[in-house]
Write an enzyme that holds these catalytic residues in place. Structure first.
Site, mmCIF file in Angstrom:
data_model
loop_
_atom_site.group_PDB
_atom_site.id
_atom_site.type_symbol
_atom_site.label_atom_id
_atom_site.label_comp_id
_atom_site.label_asym_id
_atom_site.label_seq_id
_atom_site.Cartn_x
_atom_site.Cartn_y
_atom_site.Cartn_z
ATOM 1 N N GLN A 40 -0.010 5.886 11.364
ATOM 2 C CA GLN A 40 0.198 6.449 10.028
ATOM 3 C C GLN A 40 1.645 6.927 9.850
ATOM 4 O OE1 GLN A 40 -2.954 5.863 10.741
ATOM 5 N NE2 GLN A 40 -2.996 5.031 8.693
ATOM 6 N N GLY A 41 2.265 6.492 8.767
ATOM 7 C CA GLY A 41 3.652 6.877 8.499
ATOM 8 C C GLY A 41 4.647 5.800 8.939
ATOM 9 N N ASP A 42 4.165 4.820 9.726
ATOM 10 C CA ASP A 42 5.018 3.689 10.116
ATOM 11 C C ASP A 42 4.883 2.536 9.124
ATOM 12 O OD1 ASP A 42 6.117 4.777 12.504
ATOM 13 O OD2 ASP A 42 4.204 4.399 13.523
ATOM 14 N N SER A 43 3.854 2.594 8.294
ATOM 15 C CA SER A 43 3.574 1.522 7.334
ATOM 16 C C SER A 43 4.799 1.120 6.544
ATOM 17 C CB SER A 43 2.517 1.975 6.334
ATOM 18 O OG SER A 43 1.259 1.779 6.866
ATOM 19 N N ASP A 100 -0.070 -7.506 1.582
ATOM 20 C CA ASP A 100 0.355 -6.094 1.621
ATOM 21 C C ASP A 100 1.866 -6.044 1.836
ATOM 22 O OD1 ASP A 100 0.461 -3.376 1.732
ATOM 23 O OD2 ASP A 100 -0.535 -3.182 3.680
ATOM 24 N N HIS A 139 0.832 -1.218 0.000
ATOM 25 C CA HIS A 139 0.000 0.000 0.000
ATOM 26 C C HIS A 139 0.865 1.266 0.000
ATOM 27 C CE1 HIS A 139 0.089 0.207 4.546
ATOM 28 N NE2 HIS A 139 -0.005 1.498 4.298
HETATM 29 N N1 ARG Z 1 -1.599 2.223 7.225
HETATM 30 C C1 ARG Z 1 -0.718 2.975 8.061
HETATM 31 C C2 ARG Z 1 0.334 3.670 7.216
HETATM 32 O O1 ARG Z 1 0.135 3.811 6.039
HETATM 33 C C3 ARG Z 1 -0.141 2.177 9.182
HETATM 34 C C4 ARG Z 1 -1.184 1.592 10.000
HETATM 35 C C5 ARG Z 1 -0.698 0.840 11.143
HETATM 36 N N2 ARG Z 1 -1.712 0.986 12.117
HETATM 37 C C6 ARG Z 1 -1.715 0.417 13.299
HETATM 38 N N3 ARG Z 1 -2.670 0.731 14.106
HETATM 39 N N4 ARG Z 1 -0.798 -0.438 13.639
HETATM 40 O O2 ARG Z 1 1.300 4.218 7.716
#
Ligand code: ARG
Length: 259
Positions: free
Chosen positions: A207-210, A116, A68
């Site tokens: 968000q941003g850790d993905s 993913d 993603h």
């Molecule tokens: N989708 C998020 C990203 O793009 C990361 C999501 C991780 N979320 C969590 N609750 N562990 O950075």
């Protein structure tokens, strides 16, 4: 006089409360600051020099991330995309490399978030040193209750918008796939066979850790890739990770092809 004390008293309480909440939240979510030498496999994926996702170095020219993250820069010219390794700050220092190819797993499904996972091919190769090192892929998924480490420059509070300047990490506890799809957790059948969950009280990726690493504390091998979650660090919703072992053959093929 009484009013003044009351006002002063109020401000003291208010400022203590503010400090307390930043102690708790001003980290990955519930984590701590680390130097890059503690997670030398961590990279920052950048678009025109701005951090947008994490990733893990798995060979001199190959980084593992989330599909993603690759989909998120669809339409962006490859020449604007780079990876920075070897720096505790995403914005400067370390080694910056061009991304010359991005390959999402062919089974990636943005709707279900299945598979993913994806690889980035870099040029030139990273030079390994104390702050830049590859991580080995795990050969299995954790059973319940195992300690793992997540890291990244993502937002430091749920619904936050500002990413962190400095790298942070948090220790989380694994939840097997079977248990993650049952109460007290609320995801049900959204948890697919190639996903694993992990959580800690007030600790999570966000968000941003993905695309970033989820690493076994005991073996220092890569268990998972930060994928998704409902909000961040919420009671009934653990963090969900793509299980690296489920795609190991496909990943290894890309390492072999890019020596
Ligand atoms: N989708 C998020 C990203 O793009 C990361 C999501 C991780 N979320 C969590 N609750 N562990 O950075």
């Amino acid at each position: 006089m009484f009013r003044l004390t009351l006002i002063v008293g109020f401000f003291c309480i208010a400022s203590v409360a503010l400090e307390d909440s930043s102690e708790d939240n001003d980290r990955i979510i519930g984590g701590r600051n680390i130097a890059i030498t503690e997670a030398p496999y961590q990279i920052s994926m950048q678009n025109k020099g701005i951090h947008f996702c994490g990733g893990s170095i798995i060979s001199p020219k190959v980084v593992l991330t989330a599909a993603h993250c690759i989909a998120g820069v669809d339409g962006v010219s490859l020449s604007d995309l780079t990876c920075r390794a070897g720096s505790t700050m995403w914005s400067n220092g370390g080694q910056v490399r061009n991304i010359v190819a991005m390959i999402s797993h062919p089974k990636y499904n943005p709707k279900t978030k299945e598979a993913d996972i994806g690889v980035l091919i870099l040029s030139p190769a990273f030079k390994f040193d104390t702050g830049v090192k590859p991580i080995k892929l795990a050969d299995g998924v954790p059973t319940d209750g195992k300690a793992g480490i997540i890291s990244g420059w993502g937002v430091t509070r749920d619904k936050g918008v500002i990413v962190s300047t400095m790298l942070k990490c948090a220790e989380v506890t694994s939840i097997s796939r079977k248990n993650c799809s049952q109460p007290p957790w609320d995801y049900g059948d959204e948890i697919l066979p190639s996903m694993i969950c992990a959580r800690g009280d007030g600790k999570d990726a966000c968000q941003g850790d993905s695309g970033g690493p989820y690493v076994s504390k005991a073996t220092n091998k890569l268990w998972g890739v930060v994928s998704w979650g409902r909000g961040c660090a919420r009671e009934a919703y653990p963090g969900v990770y793509t299980a690296v072992v489920a795609f190991k053959k496909w990943i290894t093929k890309h390492i072999e092809e890019n020596k």
